[in-house]
Design a protein around this motif. Sequence first.
Motif, PDB file in Angstrom:
ATOM      1  N   LEU A   1       5.486  41.233  16.573  1.00 48.44           N
ATOM      2  CA  LEU A   1       6.481  40.170  16.735  1.00 48.44           C
ATOM      3  C   LEU A   1       7.781  40.729  17.309  1.00 48.44           C
ATOM      4  O   LEU A   1       8.402  40.122  18.195  1.00 48.44           O
ATOM      5  N   GLN A   2       8.195  41.894  16.828  1.00 47.73           N
ATOM      6  CA  GLN A   2       9.429  42.502  17.316  1.00 47.73           C
ATOM      7  C   GLN A   2       9.333  42.845  18.799  1.00 47.73           C
ATOM      8  O   GLN A   2      10.255  42.567  19.577  1.00 47.73           O
ATOM      9  N   ARG A   3       8.226  43.447  19.203  1.00 43.86           N
ATOM     10  CA  ARG A   3       8.080  43.833  20.610  1.00 43.86           C
ATOM     11  C   ARG A   3       8.078  42.612  21.524  1.00 43.86           C
ATOM     12  O   ARG A   3       8.657  42.640  22.616  1.00 43.86           O
ATOM     13  N   PHE A   4       7.424  41.539  21.084  1.00 42.70           N
ATOM     14  CA  PHE A   4       7.365  40.343  21.928  1.00 42.70           C
ATOM     15  C   PHE A   4       8.743  39.709  22.076  1.00 42.70           C
ATOM     16  O   PHE A   4       9.167  39.356  23.185  1.00 42.70           O
ATOM     17  N   MET A   5       9.461  39.561  20.976  1.00 42.58           N
ATOM     18  CA  MET A   5      10.772  38.913  21.046  1.00 42.58           C
ATOM     19  C   MET A   5      11.778  39.763  21.808  1.00 42.58           C
ATOM     20  O   MET A   5      12.627  39.233  22.536  1.00 42.58           O
ATOM     21  N   LEU A   6      11.708  41.073  21.677  1.00 40.09           N
ATOM     22  CA  LEU A   6      12.642  41.932  22.394  1.00 40.09           C
ATOM     23  C   LEU A   6      12.446  41.812  23.901  1.00 40.09           C
ATOM     24  O   LEU A   6      13.412  41.809  24.668  1.00 40.09           O
ATOM     25  N   ALA A   7      11.211  41.685  24.343  1.00 41.27           N
ATOM     26  CA  ALA A   7      10.931  41.620  25.778  1.00 41.27           C
ATOM     27  C   ALA A   7      11.113  40.224  26.355  1.00 41.27           C
ATOM     28  O   ALA A   7      11.481  40.087  27.530  1.00 41.27           O
ATOM     29  N   ASN A   8      10.884  39.175  25.560  1.00 43.89           N
ATOM     30  CA  ASN A   8      10.788  37.830  26.119  1.00 43.89           C
ATOM     31  C   ASN A   8      11.874  36.857  25.682  1.00 43.89           C
ATOM     32  O   ASN A   8      12.061  35.827  26.328  1.00 43.89           O
ATOM     33  N   ASP A   9      12.569  37.148  24.602  1.00 45.87           N
ATOM     34  CA  ASP A   9      13.612  36.255  24.107  1.00 45.87           C
ATOM     35  C   ASP A   9      14.968  36.726  24.615  1.00 45.87           C
ATOM     36  O   ASP A   9      15.329  37.892  24.451  1.00 45.87           O
ATOM     37  N   ALA A  10      15.729  35.839  25.226  1.00 46.75           N
ATOM     38  CA  ALA A  10      17.006  36.226  25.838  1.00 46.75           C
ATOM     39  C   ALA A  10      18.022  36.690  24.809  1.00 46.75           C
ATOM     40  O   ALA A  10      18.880  37.524  25.110  1.00 46.75           O
ATOM     41  N   ALA A  11      17.952  36.174  23.587  1.00 48.72           N
ATOM     42  CA  ALA A  11      18.981  36.479  22.590  1.00 48.72           C
ATOM     43  C   ALA A  11      18.724  37.770  21.832  1.00 48.72           C
ATOM     44  O   ALA A  11      19.663  38.378  21.309  1.00 48.72           O
ATOM     45  N   THR A  12      17.475  38.208  21.736  1.00 50.23           N
ATOM     46  CA  THR A  12      17.137  39.380  20.926  1.00 50.23           C
ATOM     47  C   THR A  12      17.543  40.653  21.655  1.00 50.23           C
ATOM     48  O   THR A  12      17.007  40.979  22.710  1.00 50.23           O
ATOM     49  N   ILE A  13      18.487  41.380  21.059  1.00 51.69           N
ATOM     50  CA  ILE A  13      19.069  42.567  21.678  1.00 51.69           C
ATOM     51  C   ILE A  13      18.384  43.849  21.206  1.00 51.69           C
ATOM     52  O   ILE A  13      18.125  44.763  21.987  1.00 51.69           O
ATOM     53  N   ALA A  14      18.100  43.922  19.899  1.00 52.79           N
ATOM     54  CA  ALA A  14      17.557  45.153  19.329  1.00 52.79           C
ATOM     55  C   ALA A  14      16.737  44.824  18.092  1.00 52.79           C
ATOM     56  O   ALA A  14      16.898  43.761  17.478  1.00 52.79           O
ATOM     57  N   VAL A  15      15.845  45.747  17.721  1.00 48.29           N
ATOM     58  CA  VAL A  15      15.007  45.581  16.534  1.00 48.29           C
ATOM     59  C   VAL A  15      15.024  46.867  15.720  1.00 48.29           C
ATOM     60  O   VAL A  15      15.270  47.951  16.255  1.00 48.29           O
ATOM     61  N   GLU A  16      14.779  46.720  14.417  1.00 48.25           N
ATOM     62  CA  GLU A  16      14.778  47.845  13.470  1.00 48.25           C
ATOM     63  C   GLU A  16      16.062  48.670  13.592  1.00 48.25           C
ATOM     64  O   GLU A  16      16.044  49.893  13.712  1.00 48.25           O
ATOM     65  N   VAL A  17      17.181  47.969  13.533  1.00 50.98           N
ATOM     66  CA  VAL A  17      18.485  48.613  13.693  1.00 50.98           C
ATOM     67  C   VAL A  17      18.930  49.203  12.353  1.00 50.98           C
ATOM     68  O   VAL A  17      19.053  48.478  11.364  1.00 50.98           O
ATOM     69  N   PRO A  18      19.180  50.506  12.289  1.00 58.32           N
ATOM     70  CA  PRO A  18      19.608  51.109  11.020  1.00 58.32           C
ATOM     71  C   PRO A  18      21.051  50.738  10.683  1.00 58.32           C
ATOM     72  O   PRO A  18      21.918  50.693  11.554  1.00 58.32           O
ATOM     73  N   ILE A  19      21.280  50.460   9.411  1.00 54.97           N
ATOM     74  CA  ILE A  19      22.613  50.141   8.903  1.00 54.97           C
ATOM     75  C   ILE A  19      22.900  51.080   7.736  1.00 54.97           C
ATOM     76  O   ILE A  19      22.044  51.277   6.867  1.00 54.97           O
ATOM     77  N   TRP A  20      24.093  51.650   7.703  1.00 58.55           N
ATOM     78  CA  TRP A  20      24.430  52.554   6.609  1.00 58.55           C
ATOM     79  C   TRP A  20      25.877  52.356   6.184  1.00 58.55           C
ATOM     80  O   TRP A  20      26.750  52.047   6.982  1.00 58.55           O
ATOM     81  N   LEU A  21      26.099  52.489   4.892  1.00 59.51           N
ATOM     82  CA  LEU A  21      27.438  52.422   4.313  1.00 59.51           C
ATOM     83  C   LEU A  21      27.627  53.638   3.419  1.00 59.51           C
ATOM     84  O   LEU A  21      26.816  53.885   2.521  1.00 59.51           O
ATOM     85  N   ARG A  22      28.689  54.367   3.669  1.00 60.08           N
ATOM     86  CA  ARG A  22      29.039  55.490   2.805  1.00 60.08           C
ATOM     87  C   ARG A  22      30.054  55.030   1.759  1.00 60.08           C
ATOM     88  O   ARG A  22      30.481  53.874   1.748  1.00 60.08           O
ATOM     89  N   GLU A  23      30.456  55.939   0.897  1.00 58.77           N
ATOM     90  CA  GLU A  23      31.380  55.609  -0.191  1.00 58.77           C
ATOM     91  C   GLU A  23      32.656  54.950   0.329  1.00 58.77           C
ATOM     92  O   GLU A  23      33.116  53.948  -0.225  1.00 58.77           O
ATOM     93  N   VAL A  24      33.224  55.482   1.409  1.00 59.86           N
ATOM     94  CA  VAL A  24      34.470  54.929   1.926  1.00 59.86           C
ATOM     95  C   VAL A  24      34.267  53.498   2.420  1.00 59.86           C
ATOM     96  O   VAL A  24      35.147  52.635   2.248  1.00 59.86           O
ATOM     97  N   ASP A  25      33.109  53.205   3.018  1.00 61.81           N
ATOM     98  CA  ASP A  25      32.823  51.848   3.492  1.00 61.81           C
ATOM     99  C   ASP A  25      32.620  50.894   2.320  1.00 61.81           C
ATOM    100  O   ASP A  25      33.120  49.765   2.322  1.00 61.81           O
ATOM    101  N   ILE A  26      31.855  51.345   1.330  1.00 59.95           N
ATOM    102  CA  ILE A  26      31.573  50.504   0.166  1.00 59.95           C
ATOM    103  C   ILE A  26      32.866  50.177  -0.575  1.00 59.95           C
ATOM    104  O   ILE A  26      33.121  49.022  -0.945  1.00 59.95           O
ATOM    105  N   ALA A  27      33.708  51.192  -0.781  1.00 59.25           N
ATOM    106  CA  ALA A  27      34.975  50.975  -1.487  1.00 59.25           C
ATOM    107  C   ALA A  27      35.872  50.002  -0.726  1.00 59.25           C
ATOM    108  O   ALA A  27      36.525  49.134  -1.325  1.00 59.25           O
ATOM    109  N   ALA A  28      35.909  50.120   0.601  1.00 58.63           N
ATOM    110  CA  ALA A  28      36.750  49.232   1.403  1.00 58.63           C
ATOM    111  C   ALA A  28      36.255  47.791   1.333  1.00 58.63           C
ATOM    112  O   ALA A  28      37.056  46.852   1.212  1.00 58.63           O
ATOM    113  N   LEU A  29      34.942  47.592   1.399  1.00 56.09           N
ATOM    114  CA  LEU A  29      34.384  46.242   1.325  1.00 56.09           C
ATOM    115  C   LEU A  29      34.604  45.635  -0.060  1.00 56.09           C
ATOM    116  O   LEU A  29      34.903  44.443  -0.188  1.00 56.09           O
ATOM    117  N   GLU A  30      34.454  46.441  -1.090  1.00 58.83           N
ATOM    118  CA  GLU A  30      34.678  45.943  -2.449  1.00 58.83           C
ATOM    119  C   GLU A  30      36.130  45.528  -2.647  1.00 58.83           C
ATOM    120  O   GLU A  30      36.417  44.494  -3.268  1.00 58.83           O
TER     121      GLU A  30
END
Length: 363
Positions: free
Chosen positions: A244-273
Motif C-alpha cells: 500500500l505504501q509503495r503504491f500511494m507514494l508512486a501514484n498519489d499526488a499528496a503522499t510525500i514519504a512513507v515510514e518516516v522516523p520521528i524521535w524526541l529527546r529529553e529536551v524536546d519532551i520537556a519543551a512540549l510538556e
Amino acid sequence: MASDHARQPPTRSGIKAPERCPHCNSTRLIKKGSRTKKLEAVAMMKCKACGRTFTPGPRALRNKTYPLTEILEAITTYNRGFSLAETSAQLSSRYGHKVSAATISRWLGQHPSLTTYSRLRSAGKRLYSPRQLIRTNKLYHRQVYEFAYHRAKLDLLRKGMLDPFIHRSSSDSFQKFADFIESIPSSCPHTLFKSEDGVRGSQLGNTFIDIASLEVIERQNAATETAALIIPGVGSNHERHSRLQRFMLANDAATIAVEVPIWLREVDIAALEAEHGIVLVPRQLRDPGHPAGGHVPRQVTGHIDFLQVRNGCLHILDYKPGARTNQPFAQLTLYALASHRRRRPQRPAWFWCSHPWVHSFKR
C-alpha cells in the motif's frame, strides 16, 4: 503454433479470502471451488447466510482478464515515468504474456482518483529519471523499516507547485520540511531507535490526552479507496503494509514519504510538556533511593506510515487494521506534536481497510 497463453497454465491468484460477504456482510463463508480465468485461477466463495457465490477481491477489478497485481504494477510503472511502450515491455517480459500499451492506457483511465500524480507526472519526468524518482533507504531499527520519499514531489513542494493551498506565510515551513525529509538518511539517530531504554510511540498511553474533548470525524477519501483496492489483493498480511505504501507514494499526488522516523529527546519532551501543560512520558529516577541524583533521560521514537501535503497542511496517516478497538490517539498526537515542534502545520488521522474510513481528530 500455440499461443503464449496456451503454453503457460494459469497461476493461482494471490487474493486473500475475505472475512465478510460483500453482499450481506455475514462472516459465514465457505470455499466453493475455483474459477479458471485466462491468466489465473481464482478461488470461489459462498456465503451460507445469503447463499450467494462470489470471487474475492475488489469489486472494481472483478471479472478482469489480467490479475490485480499486474494492473497495479502497470499503473505504478507508468507513473514513475516510463512510457506506455516501456511499461508494456516490462510487464510482458516479467509475466510471460503480452500486456499491450492500449490495455495499460485503459487501466489508467479507469482509476483517476487513485492516480492523482498523473497531473504532476510530466513535471516529475523533467526533474528525475524513472529510476531516480523515488529514493528508498532501509532503516535497521528494532526491525527493518523501508523509509522512502518522492524526490519530484519534494522539489515541486519547494517551488510551490505541489499544493495550491500553501500560503506564502507557511511556504518556508514546508521548505524546511522538505529539507528534513531529505536529511533523514544521514541525520536520523539510529542508535536511539535501537535502544531498549526508549519508549515507542505506539506504546504511549492516553493519559496526557483529554479524550472527551476530541472530535473524531469519519471520512472516505483517496487513502481509503486505495486501501480498499490494494489490501484485499495481497495474500500475505506481512506484505499488505508495504504494498500500500509503495503504491500511494508512486501514484498519489499528496503522499510525500512513507515510514518516516520521528524521535524526541529529553529536551524536546520537556519543551512540549511545558508548552502544552502535559506529561508525555513519566520521569524515572536514576536511583530511587537518592532522588537528588536526577532522572533518566527520556526518549520517544516512532515511524509515520504516510506523510501527505494537501490543503495547506501536513497530514499524518497511520494504517491501523484493528483501529476500531485500538484507536491510536496517543500515537498520532505524539507524531503531531513532534511535527509541530518543527513548526509544520499538521492534521493527524488513521485509516484501515475492513471498514474503509479515515478517522481524523481535532485537538
